[in-house]
Design a protein around this motif. Sequence first.
Motif, mmCIF file in Angstrom:
data_model
loop_
_atom_site.group_PDB
_atom_site.id
_atom_site.type_symbol
_atom_site.label_atom_id
_atom_site.label_comp_id
_atom_site.label_asym_id
_atom_site.label_seq_id
_atom_site.Cartn_x
_atom_site.Cartn_y
_atom_site.Cartn_z
ATOM 1 N N PRO A 28 0.829 -1.213 0.000
ATOM 2 C CA PRO A 28 0.000 0.000 0.000
ATOM 3 C C PRO A 28 0.861 1.260 0.000
ATOM 4 O O PRO A 28 1.896 1.323 0.655
ATOM 5 N N GLY A 29 0.421 2.250 -0.753
ATOM 6 C CA GLY A 29 1.122 3.528 -0.817
ATOM 7 C C GLY A 29 2.093 3.654 -1.969
ATOM 8 O O GLY A 29 2.608 4.739 -2.237
ATOM 9 N N VAL A 30 2.351 2.577 -2.693
ATOM 10 C CA VAL A 30 3.299 2.621 -3.812
ATOM 11 C C VAL A 30 2.616 3.247 -5.019
ATOM 12 O O VAL A 30 1.539 2.834 -5.426
ATOM 13 N N GLU A 31 3.244 4.276 -5.581
ATOM 14 C CA GLU A 31 2.712 4.952 -6.764
ATOM 15 C C GLU A 31 3.367 4.456 -8.041
ATOM 16 O O GLU A 31 2.712 4.325 -9.062
ATOM 17 N N SER A 32 4.671 4.208 -8.006
ATOM 18 C CA SER A 32 5.350 3.712 -9.195
ATOM 19 C C SER A 32 6.568 2.894 -8.801
ATOM 20 O O SER A 32 7.135 3.080 -7.728
ATOM 21 N N ALA A 33 6.948 1.994 -9.697
ATOM 22 C CA ALA A 33 8.130 1.171 -9.497
ATOM 23 C C ALA A 33 8.809 1.000 -10.851
ATOM 24 O O ALA A 33 8.145 0.822 -11.870
#
Length: 114
Positions: A28-33
């Motif tokens: 949760p909280g990840v916008e991009s990788a």
Amino acid sequence: MKQKIVIKLQMMDLKTRSKAMKIAVGLPGVESAATEGEDKDQIIVIGDGVDSVALVKRLRKAMGMAILVSVAAVEDEDKDKDKDKEKDPKPEPLPCVYYVNEQGYYQEPNCIIM
């Protein structure tokens, strides 16, 4: 507060790379990788409130080796855009001028053809 997390992994092929990306994006909280590095052996994760220790633990459990390289704060681009707008304001439009017939009645044109 957004943060940029860089994790070094041992990714040999596309299958392990996609597995690591799925794990990173699943938190949760990840916008991009994204993958980066000389041999694409680093994952860069950008997000708001991402637990970097939990991310590394999950990657170690699934992949075997994961090293936390860096965690840094990232400034929002929206704030930078707002600052640019304040520096370069748009020019105000010129006022429109309307002419009003002061006599108050309709005047016929001087030239009538018929």
